[in-house]
Design an enzyme around this catalytic site. Sequence first.
Site, PDB file in Angstrom:
ATOM      1  N   GLU A  48       1.904  -3.198   4.326  1.00  0.00           N
ATOM      2  CA  GLU A  48       0.818  -2.230   4.224  1.00  0.00           C
ATOM      3  C   GLU A  48      -0.524  -2.896   4.525  1.00  0.00           C
ATOM      4  O   GLU A  48      -0.812  -3.984   4.029  1.00  0.00           O
ATOM      5  CB  GLU A  48       0.799  -1.627   2.810  1.00  0.00           C
ATOM      6  CG  GLU A  48      -0.240  -0.538   2.620  1.00  0.00           C
ATOM      7  CD  GLU A  48      -0.255   0.003   1.199  1.00  0.00           C
ATOM      8  OE1 GLU A  48      -0.319   1.233   1.048  1.00  0.00           O
ATOM      9  OE2 GLU A  48      -0.204  -0.790   0.248  1.00  0.00           O
ATOM     10  N   LYS A 130      -1.302   7.204   5.131  1.00  0.00           N
ATOM     11  CA  LYS A 130      -0.842   7.384   3.755  1.00  0.00           C
ATOM     12  C   LYS A 130      -1.390   8.707   3.237  1.00  0.00           C
ATOM     13  O   LYS A 130      -2.592   8.976   3.309  1.00  0.00           O
ATOM     14  CB  LYS A 130      -1.312   6.222   2.890  1.00  0.00           C
ATOM     15  CG  LYS A 130      -0.699   6.173   1.495  1.00  0.00           C
ATOM     16  CD  LYS A 130      -1.096   4.876   0.787  1.00  0.00           C
ATOM     17  CE  LYS A 130      -0.404   4.716  -0.555  1.00  0.00           C
ATOM     18  NZ  LYS A 130      -0.763   3.427  -1.199  1.00  0.00           N
ATOM     19  N   CYS A 164       3.906   1.917   0.240  1.00  0.00           N
ATOM     20  CA  CYS A 164       3.732   1.548  -1.171  1.00  0.00           C
ATOM     21  C   CYS A 164       4.151   2.683  -2.107  1.00  0.00           C
ATOM     22  O   CYS A 164       5.296   3.110  -2.100  1.00  0.00           O
ATOM     23  CB  CYS A 164       2.281   1.125  -1.381  1.00  0.00           C
ATOM     24  SG  CYS A 164       1.940   0.189  -2.881  1.00  0.00           S
TER      25      CYS A 164
END
Length: 347
Positions: A48, A130, A164
């Site tokens: 990430e 995200k 994540c």
Amino acid sequence: MSVTHPKFKAAAVQASPVFLDLDATVDKCIGLIKEAAGAGAELIAFPETFLPGYPWHIWLDAPAWGMQFVQRYFDNSLTYGSPQAERLSKAAKDNSIMVVMGLSERKGGSLYMGQWIIGADGATIAQRRKLKPTHVERTVFGEGDGTDLAVHDTPLGRVGALCCWEHLQPLSKYAMYAQDEQIHIAAWPSFSLYRGGAYALGAEVNNAASRIYAVEGGCYVIAPCATVSQEMIEQLCTDEMKKNLLLPGGGFAQIYAPDGQLISATLPEDEEGLVYADIDLGMISLAKAAADPAGHYSRPDVTRLLLNRTPGDRVILQDRGDRQIPASAVAVEADAVEETAGSEEAA
């Protein structure tokens, strides 16, 4: 007639970026791409926000203290179409390898937590964001929209990606499972923060999230995970208290099979390198014979998911009172028309 399933080698990165130095980190990425391709891998996945590194400063002190990093972080975030982005596309093409890059995406005056899927021909397969940055990440990054929950047809299979703690969002995960995802990239930033007391931020819980995703989705999960270098700690930890919060290492890159089995080797948490696994998409049918949560093991008459794929356009243009639909929305509406027509034909 016999059916052949794609078989290939995949690589997950466990390394630290050259923190807050975009050009140097791109150099490092290209080296890792070449290494993976040289070992026979056809896919490599990065952690990430590997470009230009995860913004650990947001966890270490008050926002006023962290302002010293804001401009440098913004300036070193990646803009699509930039020379740095072109170098990464070229590296994918030159080495005939699919690259899934984790990045801080710079768009106008905002940043987004991005994952860029580049095909082995150097062409872009997908650019996602995200959906909901986690906790203090929202002080740095904007949000994605429904188009970012997507799975893509590629020569290697149907590929998707999340970042994540998107792996702790049950509905987002289900949206991906329902699109027949076969190869999933689970990008993690490093498990270096608050160790010993905040178990939800540690390796055990978060690797468990990757493993459960593989079992629930009946898919392969490639989980790259960055490390925190001593150089990063020297830049970020300006006093002893901060040095106790952000520790070196934290790398736990792993790859899981559809039955949840760990199929890659593991590296010591402070060691940089690549972990590899052989992928055989034919194994997915065995896993889903037991449980396919979006298929035979579902109860749509009891619980169903509504997935809104409308792009989150910030500006809708109007001309003489007539609403002008953004091009992205037109594409979604066209897809919806095709799906409706297909359903009517089937009926």
